[in-house]
Design a protein around this motif. Structure first.
Motif, short mmCIF file in Angstrom:
data_model
loop_
_atom_site.label_atom_id
_atom_site.label_comp_id
_atom_site.label_asym_id
_atom_site.label_seq_id
_atom_site.Cartn_x
_atom_site.Cartn_y
_atom_site.Cartn_z
N ILE A 8 -61.80 46.40 53.63
CA ILE A 8 -60.77 46.69 52.69
C ILE A 8 -61.37 46.60 51.20
O ILE A 8 -62.28 45.71 51.06
CB ILE A 8 -59.45 45.85 52.88
N ALA A 9 -60.60 47.46 50.57
CA ALA A 9 -60.97 47.37 48.98
C ALA A 9 -59.80 46.78 48.46
O ALA A 9 -58.72 46.88 48.68
CB ALA A 9 -61.04 48.81 48.48
N PRO A 11 -58.11 46.98 45.72
CA PRO A 11 -56.71 47.89 45.33
C PRO A 11 -55.69 48.08 46.51
O PRO A 11 -54.62 48.35 46.41
CB PRO A 11 -57.25 48.87 44.70
N ASP A 12 -56.47 48.08 47.87
CA ASP A 12 -55.50 48.29 48.82
C ASP A 12 -55.09 47.18 49.66
O ASP A 12 -54.30 47.02 50.60
CB ASP A 12 -56.34 48.94 50.00
N ALA A 13 -55.43 45.97 48.81
CA ALA A 13 -54.94 44.71 49.80
C ALA A 13 -53.58 44.61 49.75
O ALA A 13 -52.86 44.76 48.74
CB ALA A 13 -55.77 43.46 48.95
N ILE A 14 -53.01 43.93 51.02
CA ILE A 14 -51.58 43.35 50.82
C ILE A 14 -51.30 42.34 49.98
O ILE A 14 -51.99 41.21 50.01
CB ILE A 14 -51.30 43.19 52.48
N HIS A 25 -53.40 38.07 47.60
CA HIS A 25 -54.20 39.55 48.05
C HIS A 25 -55.01 39.30 49.11
O HIS A 25 -56.04 38.83 49.09
CB HIS A 25 -54.92 39.91 46.77
#
Length: 132
Positions: A8-9, A11-14, A25
């Motif tokens: 995962i990058a 910026p895409d973390a939940i 994050h």
């Protein structure tokens, strides 16, 4: 079934709130471990908590602050600044606060959140600072 080759990058973390009040994050997790970035805004103070069954391994990568930890009769305050790492063993009461800058910590939790009862994991305790 989710692939074990997870990536995962940031910026895409939940992003979710932690029970202690910090922002989580989520980066990666499975049954063995979980990795996340915990963020506490400048001058923020977390709620004091104790994890019942997991241990945390922290690495401070941004900001500054302080953490209080107590395990049995062993109690200490540790300054937090980039490059500091520490362990919060299972059963340790802890609370942390940020200095003037946002405090950001990379944390690995063992075992992973996927294997525990997340609702019963955190116990609120008395700490040295007023949360907020």
């Amino acid at each position: 079934m989710t692939s074990r080759l997870h990536s995962i990058a940031l910026p895409d973390a939940i992003v979710t709130p932690a029970p202690d009040g910090s922002e989580v994050h989520e980066l990666a997790r499975d049954e063995r471990a979980s990795m996340a970035i915990f963020r506490l805004p400048g001058h923020g103070v977390s709620r004091a908590v104790r994890h019942r069954s997991v241990s945390d391994y922290w690495f401070v990568y941004s900001g500054d602050g302080e953490i209080w930890r107590r395990l049995g009769d062993d109690e200490q305050n540790t300054p937090l600044r980039p490059g500091v790492s520490l362990i919060i063993p299972s059963g340790t009461a802890f609370q942390f606060r940020a200095g003037a800058l946002d405090l950001e910590i990379v944390a690995t939790t063992v075992p992973g959140w996927d294997t525990i009862d997340a609702d019963g994991e955190v116990e609120f305790v008395a700490g040295p600072w007023q949360p907020g």
